[in-house]
Design an enzyme around this catalytic site. Structure first.
Site, PDB file in Angstrom:
ATOM      1  CG  ASP A 115      -1.604  -1.332   1.535  1.00 21.80           C
ATOM      2  OD1 ASP A 115      -2.128  -1.761   0.513  1.00 21.80           O
ATOM      3  OD2 ASP A 115      -1.951  -1.508   2.499  1.00 21.80           O
ATOM      4  CG  ASP A 118      -0.092   5.047   6.805  1.00 20.10           C
ATOM      5  OD1 ASP A 118      -0.873   4.800   7.798  1.00 20.10           O
ATOM      6  OD2 ASP A 118      -0.267   4.714   5.522  1.00 20.10           O
ATOM      7  CD  GLU A 141      -0.758  -1.943   6.897  1.00 20.09           C
ATOM      8  OE1 GLU A 141      -0.482  -0.826   7.567  1.00 20.09           O
ATOM      9  OE2 GLU A 141      -1.429  -2.069   5.905  1.00 20.09           O
ATOM     10  CD  GLU A 142       2.573   1.697   7.373  1.00 19.87           C
ATOM     11  OE1 GLU A 142       3.133   1.641   6.430  1.00 19.87           O
ATOM     12  OE2 GLU A 142       1.342   1.527   7.473  1.00 19.87           O
ATOM     13  CG  ASP A 150      -2.654  -1.355  10.559  1.00 19.25           C
ATOM     14  OD1 ASP A 150      -1.930  -0.423  10.371  1.00 19.25           O
ATOM     15  OD2 ASP A 150      -3.481  -1.720   9.730  1.00 19.25           O
ATOM     16  CG  LEU A 178      -3.160   6.142  11.120  1.00 14.07           C
ATOM     17  CD1 LEU A 178      -3.762   6.526  12.320  1.00 14.07           C
ATOM     18  CD2 LEU A 178      -2.535   7.511  10.331  1.00 14.07           C
ATOM     19  CG  ASP A 179      -6.719  -0.718  10.055  1.00 16.19           C
ATOM     20  OD1 ASP A 179      -6.169  -1.595   9.316  1.00 16.19           O
ATOM     21  OD2 ASP A 179      -8.035  -0.622   9.963  1.00 16.19           O
ATOM     22  CD  GLU A 186      -5.793  -4.769   8.531  1.00 13.10           C
ATOM     23  OE1 GLU A 186      -6.119  -3.820   8.463  1.00 13.10           O
ATOM     24  OE2 GLU A 186      -5.580  -5.609   7.735  1.00 13.10           O
TER      25      GLU A 186
HETATM   26  P1  FDP Z   1      -7.037   0.891   4.430  1.00 10.95           P
HETATM   27  O1  FDP Z   1      -6.641   0.150   3.127  1.00 10.95           O
HETATM   28  O2  FDP Z   1      -7.496   2.116   4.110  1.00 10.95           O
HETATM   29  O3  FDP Z   1      -5.864   0.938   5.443  1.00 10.95           O
HETATM   30  O4  FDP Z   1      -6.621  -2.847   5.625  1.00 10.95           O
HETATM   31  C1  FDP Z   1      -6.639  -1.725   5.830  1.00 10.95           C
HETATM   32  C2  FDP Z   1      -7.945  -1.318   5.518  1.00 10.95           C
HETATM   33  O5  FDP Z   1      -8.073   0.058   5.246  1.00 10.95           O
HETATM   34  C3  FDP Z   1      -9.338  -1.418   6.574  1.00 10.95           C
HETATM   35  O6  FDP Z   1      -9.080  -0.508   7.767  1.00 10.95           O
HETATM   36  C4  FDP Z   1     -10.430  -1.426   6.033  1.00 10.95           C
HETATM   37  O7  FDP Z   1     -11.328  -2.031   6.400  1.00 10.95           O
HETATM   38  C5  FDP Z   1      -9.923  -2.141   4.410  1.00 10.95           C
HETATM   39  O8  FDP Z   1      -8.721  -1.874   4.172  1.00 10.95           O
HETATM   40  C6  FDP Z   1     -10.959  -1.339   3.427  1.00 10.95           C
HETATM   41  O9  FDP Z   1     -10.571  -1.978   2.331  1.00 10.95           O
HETATM   42  P2  FDP Z   1     -11.352  -1.543   0.739  1.00 10.95           P
HETATM   43  O10 FDP Z   1     -10.986  -0.218   0.471  1.00 10.95           O
HETATM   44  O11 FDP Z   1     -11.009  -2.731  -0.260  1.00 10.95           O
HETATM   45  O12 FDP Z   1     -12.875  -1.677   1.124  1.00 10.95           O
END
Ligand code: FDP
Length: 342
Positions: free
Chosen positions: A65, A71, A94-95, A115, A117-118, A276
């Site tokens: 990502d 982040d 995660e980073e 994680d 900053l999720d 997560e």
């Molecule tokens: P993000 O990619 O914005 O960090 O795994 C991370 C996550 O967000 C979750 O917080 C969130 O539930 C999911 O991914 C959202 O994924 P989509 O954009 O594919 O719906």
């Protein structure tokens, strides 16, 4: 409350709560390090516009990502706090592609996956984001290796998340205990025990939460289930912020189901197991709900039973109140699959 002052001389702080419940001073230190990180991250999130922290840092993280400036900053905050706490040996973020092994002289008995900053795709538009963490105890005699953390979710000692929203709330549970919510009181800069978290009686609000944009690639039973949520006299409401922490926080408080299932393109789903799936599964189960992988590698299992092969492994996630997860299972049963019986 001291009369007329608004000051609670006996405020139930996070540190006090951990001490009373565990008598483990190292765990108090660990939770203080996590709480300090959350306070710093919360301040950074609040000041992001002023401090020019919106936008990309210009790199990609371990899972491919794009990394945002916040982040990177949140990750540095967590790593510094945990490494310097003296109570950690292995950190998985995660980073970071590789686990961080704390230098020998500074090691302690805990290993933390997090994680920082999720929900980071929501940062720049000021939608709630959060920090998620799961804590393990180092194996006996270990000098701190990846094996200390590549374990099933049931081996976790405690887990939680902090949600940065109109209020900052830290929700966490010890294994086998209740789930407790601590609200950051800005007047004293401390997390104060504010409420016990539990699924509402009878399942609460009928809400489904998933990224329906992926539905074309889902199994037919999931498509049927989501279609069924939307029909009838009282259909389910759709709520999906795209920030797992915010979506799970709402699910725990209001009821409903959160899904990030496997699909044809991503047979393991999207969300990561260690920082997560596991922490959220522990909280969901201890609030009285079900945390399932859905159909994964040919069968249905508890998320907490999964054993990750790699620190950044993913698994599908179907979690929520019993009423709604059982409703989801019914569509697989009708399609001829054997589903868990509650
Ligand atoms: P993000 O990619 O914005 O960090 O795994 C991370 C996550 O967000 C979750 O917080 C969130 O539930 C999911 O991914 C959202 O994924 P989509 O954009 O594919 O719906």
């Amino acid at each position: 409350m001291e009369q007329g002052t608004g000051v609670d001389v006996n405020a139930p702080t996070l540190a006090g709560f951990v001490m009373q419940n565990t008598k483990d001073k190292d765990l108090v230190i660990l939770m203080q390090a996590i709480a300090l990180s959350c306070k710093q991250i919360s301040t950074a999130v609040k000041r992001a516009g002023i401090a020019q922290l919106y936008g990309l840092a210009g790199e990609m993280n371990s899972t491919g990502d794009d990394q945002k400036k916040l982040d990177v900053m949140s990750n540095d905050i967590m790593i510094n706090a945990l490494r310097n706490s003296g109570v950690c040996s292995v950190l998985v973020s995660e980073e970071d592609e590789e686990p961080i092994i704390v230098p020998e002289g500074m090691q302690g008995k805990y290993c933390v996956a997090f994680d920082p900053l999720d929900g980071s795709s929501n940062i720049d538009c000021n939608v709630s984001v959060g920090t998620i963490f799961g804590v393990y105890e180092k194996k006996e005699g270990s000098t701190g290796t990846t094996a200390d953390i590549l374990r099933c979710g049931d081996d976790m000692l405690c887990a939680g998340y902090c949600v940065y929203s109109s209020a900052v709330e830290l929700v966490f549970a010890f294994k086998g205990g209740g789930v407790h919510c601590f609200c950051l009181d800005p007047s004293i800069g401390e997390f104060i025990n504010s409420r016990v978290m539990k699924f509402p009686e009878g399942g609460g609000k009928k809400i489904f939460s998933c990224n329906e944009g992926n539905s074309e690639k889902w199994d037919q039973p999931i498509k049927d289930c989501v279609a069924a949520f939307k029909i009838g006299e009282k259909p389910y409401a759709a709520r999906y912020t795209g920030s797992m922490v915010a979506d799970i926080h709402r699910t725990l408080l209001y009821g409903g189901i959160f899904m990030y299932p496997a699909d044809k393109k991503s047979p393991k789903g999207k969300l990561r197991i260690l920082y997560e799936g596991f922490p959220m599964a522990m909280l969901i189960e201890q609030c009285g709900g079900i945390a399932s992988t859905g159909l994964f590698n040919g069968s249905f299992g508890r998320i907490l039973d999964v054993v990750p092969q790699h620190i950044h492994d993913r698994c599908p996630i179907i979690m929520g109140g019993e009423r709604d997860v059982v409703f989801f299972y019914d569509f697989y049963e009708k399609a001829g699959f054997t589903v868990p019986k509650s």
